[in-house]
Design a protein around this motif. Structure first.
Motif, mmCIF file in Angstrom:
data_model
loop_
_atom_site.group_PDB
_atom_site.id
_atom_site.type_symbol
_atom_site.label_atom_id
_atom_site.label_comp_id
_atom_site.label_asym_id
_atom_site.label_seq_id
_atom_site.Cartn_x
_atom_site.Cartn_y
_atom_site.Cartn_z
ATOM 1 N N ASP A 55 0.815 -1.216 0.000
ATOM 2 C CA ASP A 55 0.000 0.000 0.000
ATOM 3 C C ASP A 55 0.850 1.268 0.000
ATOM 4 O O ASP A 55 0.448 2.291 -0.548
ATOM 5 N N GLU A 202 2.121 5.316 9.151
ATOM 6 C CA GLU A 202 0.999 4.840 9.971
ATOM 7 C C GLU A 202 -0.279 5.601 9.632
ATOM 8 O O GLU A 202 -1.361 5.011 9.519
ATOM 9 N N GLU A 203 -0.160 6.909 9.443
ATOM 10 C CA GLU A 203 -1.333 7.722 9.127
ATOM 11 C C GLU A 203 -1.896 7.367 7.753
ATOM 12 O O GLU A 203 -3.113 7.268 7.571
ATOM 13 N N LEU A 205 -1.609 4.492 6.135
ATOM 14 C CA LEU A 205 -2.197 3.152 6.155
ATOM 15 C C LEU A 205 -3.582 3.141 6.804
ATOM 16 O O LEU A 205 -4.386 2.243 6.530
ATOM 17 N N ALA A 206 -3.847 4.129 7.636
ATOM 18 C CA ALA A 206 -5.147 4.197 8.303
ATOM 19 C C ALA A 206 -6.246 4.733 7.391
ATOM 20 O O ALA A 206 -7.431 4.614 7.702
ATOM 21 N N ILE A 207 -5.867 5.292 6.252
ATOM 22 C CA ILE A 207 -6.842 5.816 5.292
ATOM 23 C C ILE A 207 -7.416 4.633 4.500
ATOM 24 O O ILE A 207 -6.675 3.736 4.096
ATOM 25 N N PRO A 208 -8.715 4.594 4.250
ATOM 26 C CA PRO A 208 -9.296 3.473 3.500
ATOM 27 C C PRO A 208 -8.575 3.244 2.172
ATOM 28 O O PRO A 208 -8.293 4.214 1.445
ATOM 29 N N ARG A 212 -7.116 5.907 -0.981
ATOM 30 C CA ARG A 212 -5.720 6.065 -1.393
ATOM 31 C C ARG A 212 -5.556 5.799 -2.880
ATOM 32 O O ARG A 212 -4.900 6.563 -3.608
#
Length: 240
Positions: A55, A202-203, A205-208, A212
């Protein structure tokens, strides 16, 4: 520690979770890229275009330099043949275009100076994070050929005169100036750079994932045409 998937010891690729990390490890050569490293970078970018398990891609380097560009030994080797030089220039522009058009979000970690091809790899990032002492430099004119790879981007962000000055005289573009122009996302003390990168990863990867991917696709679609052909043609017109 992620699983190592590269085939060259001086340019490694590891995957852990949804994060792929490309690391330049040719410290004795200031991470200059020889034939083996260029071929491996080309292979890795092509593989990443088809990899839906990654990702976020992080490109980073060991040592005090991010990348000193193409190894001068390789330039001298191919310099005996005009066709060889044209091919090298076109191949390098194609690598930059491939990195710039990855479907994944790409973070480049500018731990130190980035010269020539190294600077263009840095500018191919979606997020460029830099140490305070880092800078970009484009010395190709000193080697006798025009560098068109990111001319449009540099002119758009810096203005015509400043962009020409960078590419003609090869002056350094330090991290603070590049940040002000919007070429660098953020600048950090050297000891805080790694932490800033991990926090951003980290931020992101937290997004759907669909968010992205769609946004990155639209950004790639809006990029100007690849400079590969223009760069090769410009170089081929130079006197022998």
């Amino acid at each position: 520690m992620g699983r190592r998937l590269s085939q060259v010891s001086s340019l490694t690729f590891t995957r852990q979770g949804g994060v792929g990390r490309i690391t330049l490890e040719r410290v004795a050569k200031k991470n200059a890229l020889g034939r083996a490293e260029l071929d491996e970078l080309k292979r890795l970018c092509a593989a990443l275009h088809d990899d839906d398990q990654v990702d976020v891609v992080v490109a980073q380097a060991q040592g005090d330099f991010f990348c000193a560009g193409v190894d001068l030994t390789l330039i001298r080797e191919v310099g005996a043949s005009r066709d060889g030089l044209v091919s090298l220039v076109a191949d390098n522009a194609a690598i930059v275009a491939s990195l710039e058009r990855l479907p994944q979000l790409c973070i480049v970690v500018l731990n130190g100076p980035a010269l020539g091809l190294g600077a263009h790899l840095a500018l191919a990032a979606d997020y460029l994070l830099a140490a305070e002492g880092a800078y970009l430099q484009f010395p190709e004119s000193r080697l006798g050929f025009p560098d068109l790879t990111h001319l449009e981007l540099l002119q758009q962000r810096l203005g015509r005169s400043a962009a020409l000055d960078l590419l003609l005289r090869g002056r350094r573009l330090d991290a603070a100036e590049a940040r002000q122009a919007g070429l660098i996302h953020s600048v950090h003390a050297s000891e805080a750079l790694a932490g800033a990168v991990e926090a951003l990863v980290e931020e992101l990867l937290a997004i759907p994932p669909v968010v992205r991917r769609v946004l990155k696709e639209r950004c790639v679609a809006a990029l100007p045409p690849s400079s590969v052909l223009a760069q090769a043609q410009a170089f081929s017109k130079l006197p022998s």
